[in-house]
Design a protein around this motif. Structure first.
Motif, short mmCIF file in Angstrom:
data_model
loop_
_atom_site.label_atom_id
_atom_site.label_comp_id
_atom_site.label_asym_id
_atom_site.label_seq_id
_atom_site.Cartn_x
_atom_site.Cartn_y
_atom_site.Cartn_z
N THR A 1 51.12 -1.52 -61.70
CA THR A 1 50.84 -1.91 -60.35
C THR A 1 51.97 -2.59 -59.76
N THR A 2 51.68 -2.91 -58.25
CA THR A 2 52.90 -3.53 -57.59
C THR A 2 52.81 -4.75 -58.03
N ARG A 3 52.15 -5.38 -58.67
CA ARG A 3 52.23 -6.70 -59.27
C ARG A 3 53.37 -6.97 -60.18
N LEU A 4 53.88 -5.65 -60.63
CA LEU A 4 54.75 -5.59 -61.66
C LEU A 4 56.28 -5.76 -60.99
N GLU A 5 57.14 -6.36 -61.45
CA GLU A 5 58.28 -6.56 -60.63
C GLU A 5 59.09 -5.19 -60.50
N ASP A 6 59.16 -4.27 -61.49
CA ASP A 6 59.74 -2.98 -61.39
C ASP A 6 58.97 -2.24 -60.57
N TRP A 7 57.75 -2.55 -60.01
CA TRP A 7 56.89 -1.33 -59.21
C TRP A 7 56.35 -1.93 -57.89
N ARG A 8 57.16 -3.15 -57.50
CA ARG A 8 56.94 -3.97 -56.29
C ARG A 8 56.70 -3.12 -55.25
N TYR A 9 57.68 -2.01 -54.86
CA TYR A 9 57.62 -1.25 -53.84
C TYR A 9 56.80 0.10 -53.83
N THR A 10 56.53 0.46 -55.06
CA THR A 10 55.97 1.43 -55.30
C THR A 10 54.57 1.53 -55.92
N ASN A 11 53.65 1.99 -54.87
CA ASN A 11 52.12 1.73 -55.31
C ASN A 11 51.75 3.35 -55.75
N VAL A 12 51.40 3.16 -57.07
CA VAL A 12 50.95 4.71 -57.47
C VAL A 12 49.38 4.65 -57.44
N GLY A 13 48.67 3.99 -56.75
CA GLY A 13 47.21 3.86 -56.80
C GLY A 13 46.70 5.14 -56.76
N ALA A 14 47.13 5.90 -55.58
CA ALA A 14 46.61 7.29 -55.40
C ALA A 14 46.65 8.08 -56.82
N LEU A 15 47.72 8.13 -57.14
CA LEU A 15 47.90 8.88 -58.51
C LEU A 15 47.14 8.23 -59.61
N ALA A 16 46.85 6.93 -59.87
CA ALA A 16 46.04 6.43 -60.70
C ALA A 16 44.67 6.77 -60.42
N LYS A 17 44.25 7.09 -59.24
CA LYS A 17 42.60 7.35 -59.10
C LYS A 17 42.25 8.88 -59.27
N THR A 18 43.39 9.61 -59.13
CA THR A 18 43.21 10.95 -59.11
C THR A 18 42.62 11.64 -60.69
N ASP A 19 41.70 12.41 -60.81
CA ASP A 19 41.27 13.21 -61.91
C ASP A 19 42.25 14.15 -62.37
N TRP A 20 43.46 14.12 -62.92
CA TRP A 20 44.45 15.17 -63.22
C TRP A 20 43.84 16.05 -64.47
N VAL A 21 44.21 17.29 -64.03
CA VAL A 21 43.72 18.19 -65.13
C VAL A 21 45.22 18.70 -65.82
N SER A 22 44.98 19.02 -66.87
CA SER A 22 46.26 19.32 -67.66
C SER A 22 46.68 20.75 -67.18
N GLY A 23 48.08 21.07 -66.93
CA GLY A 23 48.34 22.14 -66.19
C GLY A 23 48.20 23.45 -67.34
N GLU A 24 48.05 24.36 -66.74
CA GLU A 24 47.96 25.91 -67.79
C GLU A 24 49.29 26.23 -67.64
N GLY A 25 49.76 27.14 -68.64
CA GLY A 25 51.12 27.75 -68.73
C GLY A 25 51.05 29.23 -68.00
N ARG A 26 50.08 29.68 -67.81
CA ARG A 26 49.63 31.10 -67.59
C ARG A 26 50.66 31.17 -66.18
N HIS A 27 51.24 32.24 -65.81
CA HIS A 27 51.96 32.48 -64.84
C HIS A 27 52.26 34.01 -64.52
N ASP A 28 51.40 34.89 -64.59
CA ASP A 28 51.23 36.26 -64.36
C ASP A 28 51.97 36.62 -62.98
N ASP A 29 51.52 35.62 -62.05
CA ASP A 29 51.85 35.96 -60.60
C ASP A 29 53.10 35.37 -60.38
N VAL A 30 53.85 34.77 -61.20
CA VAL A 30 55.30 34.36 -61.02
C VAL A 30 56.37 35.56 -61.29
#
Ligand code: ATP
Ligand code: MG
Lengths: 249, 416
Positions: free
Chosen positions: B24-53
């Motif tokens: 959080t921005t309370r940490l000195e190293d993260w003062r300027y960088t708010n990762v709140g939006a990232l933290a709130k997102t439900d991330w799904v682990s990316g698949e390795g499939r790439h037939d279309d590439v």
């Protein structure tokens, strides 16, 4: 070709040009002389469109069009070229790349095909030879670390490549040795044509021995205070500006 | 079934991440960088499939394959069919992390996770707990290879927000010389999060150029950390080129533990729109007679925000340290912001340490000069901006890569 009427212009807080009139017809070469600080470079900057110079009154017409409506790059494409009194150093931009971008923007505007890298290189080398400029300078960054004389030659090279309709040379002869002066004159004279015109700003009669002007003007206190034939330059060389500027003041 | 030590390591990392949570921005190293939006997102682990590439897509996104040995990862999973290890010579080994862990887990023990401190760093802990796969690179003693090793990490978002945790481990043995490129690009649309960790061990006299070239698409979060340990007389040139993602955080940490070691850190970061780019570097001079040179350049337009935080530590014994740091920044608009901060912690007396920072705008005279020759204002601005960057890009050894970086910068600037 160029018609200036009652031009007033300011730079910073100061009004520099105060009612300047000038007319240049196709095929003519006009010399502009005048004391330091009289407004010669300001006039050149007005024509090239430097944003920091503001036209406050009067008219500037180029081939009948109001120049003040055009951006600097549009003026360049229409065929106006200013050889700077103090060419700017641009680290990180290659001279050759710069020149090619400049030429191609003009060619595109004229409906001509853009030159590819090879054809352009051939052209640039040929023109460099004409103005006796070391080819090595083509591959360096624009004007970076160039000597005073090399910078001026680079201006002439650009002019020779771009073949403008109206060339304005702002003290291109200052700081040049005699050989370089000849080269500059050769570049200018090679461009002379019935459909082109030139405005040559200089402090020295010497240049005018090589580039013979049709008209000589004296700019003092922001206005043209005297115009005459090439003998006026000779007279100024002998008498200085005092006798003219007293009238102006 | 993976080795017990590895299972334990990953389990601990998962627990640690659980404990630390996202910073959080309370940490000195993260003062300027708010990762709140990232933290709130439900991330799904990316698949390795790439037939279309297709390989053509890949070339378009990266650069011509002939130039390098190519290894491609899609959402952190190795894509063998897109890879071509053609130019590997002299016994240089590039393997996937999963193969290396299967075939020779003991070889990685103490190295994997050995530099990126997952006790303190939440993202490093998350990566260690979650990595899908990654690359293990070994340059054998005395081997010098000209052709860069090109690792491409393709983020390929799916329908749901997609994350991946690529990991790279490099061992450059004594007297070796090589260039390694980590290239982060995006294929397709959608939200994604890339959390990359790289650990590099430079043995005595090794010389490594490491280039991390990040140009992911605007819907991504990119967090990366690079950790290097340098033994005697080793040389590091680390380039951090950060052009993409909506939020990018890049940490670079070099620890000089052997006399005569030298580190060059270069950084180039670009902010456009409302993006945020945060760079934290640490140079830790742990022994006498080590040197470092650091040059970071920021280009910030629109309403973007840039951060450069450069920490230099000189340990009590580290006499004759020579450390120079420079941060130069270009603000292209009045809405853009840069925060630049050196942090020197010097505990020895016979040292040379310097730092300097500049913040400027484009040179109006140069701009007018270019325009007066017929060059469009936007193009003139882009050219001058690219020129500003050239002090950093010129330091890239590979011609193809340098050209690609410069071209891409110009493309982005001209399209803004
Ligand atoms: N941006 C500016 N702000 C304030 N004053 C300015 C600015 N630009 C020019 N001036 C002033 O305008 C006057 C005319 O300058 P200009 O450069 O046109 O003179 P010049 O005739 O070309 O002189 P020289 O022969 O020395 O080249 C000078 O007094 C100069 O100081
Ligand atoms: Mg002048």
């Amino acid at each position: 070709m160029l018609k200036i009427e009652k031009l007033h212009a300011r730079a910073g807080d100061a009004e520099i040009l105060k009612g300047l009139d000038l007319e240049v017809r196709p095929g003519e070469v006009h010399a502009v002389m005048g004391p330091n600080g009289s407004g010669k470079s300001t006039l050149a900057n007005v024509l090239a469109g430097r944003p920091s110079v503001e036209v406050t009154a009067g008219k500037v017409l180029f081939e009948g069009r109001d120049l003040t409506e055009l951006e600097p790059e549009e003026r360049a494409r229409e065929g106006i070229f200013l050889a700077f009194q103090y060419p700017v150093e641009i680290p990180g931009v290659s001279n050759l790349y710069f020149l090619k971008a400049a030429l191609n923007s003009r060619r595109k505007h004229l409906g001509q095909e853009e030159l590819d890298a090879m054809d352009f290189l051939t052209l640039a080398k040929e023109k460099a030879k004409l103005v006796e400029m070391d080819e090595a300078l083509l591959n360096r960054a624009v004007n970076e670390g160039f000597s005073g004389g090399e910078k001026k030659r680079n201006e002439v090279l650009q002019m020779t490549v771009l073949e403008p309709k109206l060339a304005i040379l702002d003290e291109t002869d200052s700081g040049l040795d005699i050989d370089a002066l000849r080269v500059v004159a050769r570049g200018v004279n090679a461009l002379r044509a019935p459909d082109r015109a030139m405005l040559v700003i200089t402090h020295y009669q010497r240049l005018l021995d090589y580039i013979v002007p049709d008209v000589v003007h004296v700019l003092a206190g922001g206005r043209i205070v005297r115009s005459g034939g090439k003998e006026l330059a000779q007279e100024l060389e002998e008498k200085g500006y005092g006798w003219l500027t007293e009238d102006a003041a | 079934m993976s080795a017990a030590w590895l299972q334990e390591l990953r389990r601990e990392a998962a627990a640690r991440f659980e404990e630390l949570g996202y910073p959080t921005t309370r940490l000195e190293d993260w003062r300027y960088t708010n990762v709140g939006a990232l933290a709130k997102t439900d991330w799904v682990s990316g698949e390795g499939r790439h037939d279309d590439v297709t390989p053509a897509d890949l070339e378009h996104l990266t650069f011509p394959v002939f130039a390098c040995s190519l290894f491609v990862f899609v959402n952190g999973h190795f894509a063998g069919d897109l890879s071509s290890p053609r130019a590997l010579a002299g016994g240089v080994e590039v393997t996937t992390l999963s193969d290396a862990l299967r075939d020779d887990p003991e070889g990685l023990r103490g190295r994997l996770g050995g530099l990126a401190d997952s006790k303190r760093r939440a993202f490093a802990a998350q990566n260690l707990a979650c990595f899908e796969d990654g690359a293990v690179v070994r340059i054998p003693a005395g081997v010098e290879i000209e052709q860069p090793i090109h690792l491409v990490f393709l983020s390929k978002p799916g329908a749901a927000p997609t994350d991946s945790h690529p990991r790279v481990l490099v061992v450059a043995e004594s007297g070796s010389r090589a260039t390694l490129i980590e290239d982060y690009v995006t294929f397709g649309e959608g939200e994604f999060f890339t959390n990359a960790v790289t650990e590099i061990f430079l043995e005595p006299n090794a010389d490594l150029e490491h280039v991390r070239f990040q140009r992911e698409s605007a819907r991504g979060y990119h967090v990366s950390s690079l950790h290097v340990r340098q033994e005697r007389d080793s040389r590091l040139a680390a380039h951090s080129i950060s052009l993409g993602a909506t939020l990018a955080r890049n940490d670079v940490e070099a620890t000089l533990v052997g006399e005569g070691a030298h580190a060059d850190l270069y950084g180039l970061f670009l902010g456009t729109g409302r993006r945020l780019v945060d760079n934290h570097t640490t140079l830790d001079h742990a022994v006498p007679h080590t040197t470092s040179q650091e040059l970071y350049k920021g280009i910030l337009g629109g309403r973007s925000r840039g951060i450069f935080h450069g920490r230099v530590i000189v340990r009590p014994d580290a006499q004759k340290t020579d450390a120079r740091q420079s941060s130069k920044n270009l603000l292209l608009s009045s809405g853009a912001e840069i925060d630049t901060k050196p942090q020197l912690e010097i505990h020895a007396d016979d040292v040379k340490c310097s730092h300097g920072s500049t913040i400027g705008q484009l040179d109006e005279d140069a701009l007018f000069y270019l325009r007066s020759r017929g060059i469009e204002e936007e193009q003139a601005r882009a050219l001058l901006t690219r020129a500003f960057a050239s002090e950093v890009t010129d330091a890239i050894r590979s011609d193809v890569l340098r050209q690609r970086v410069q071209d891409q910068l110009l493309e982005i600037l001209e399209s803004e």
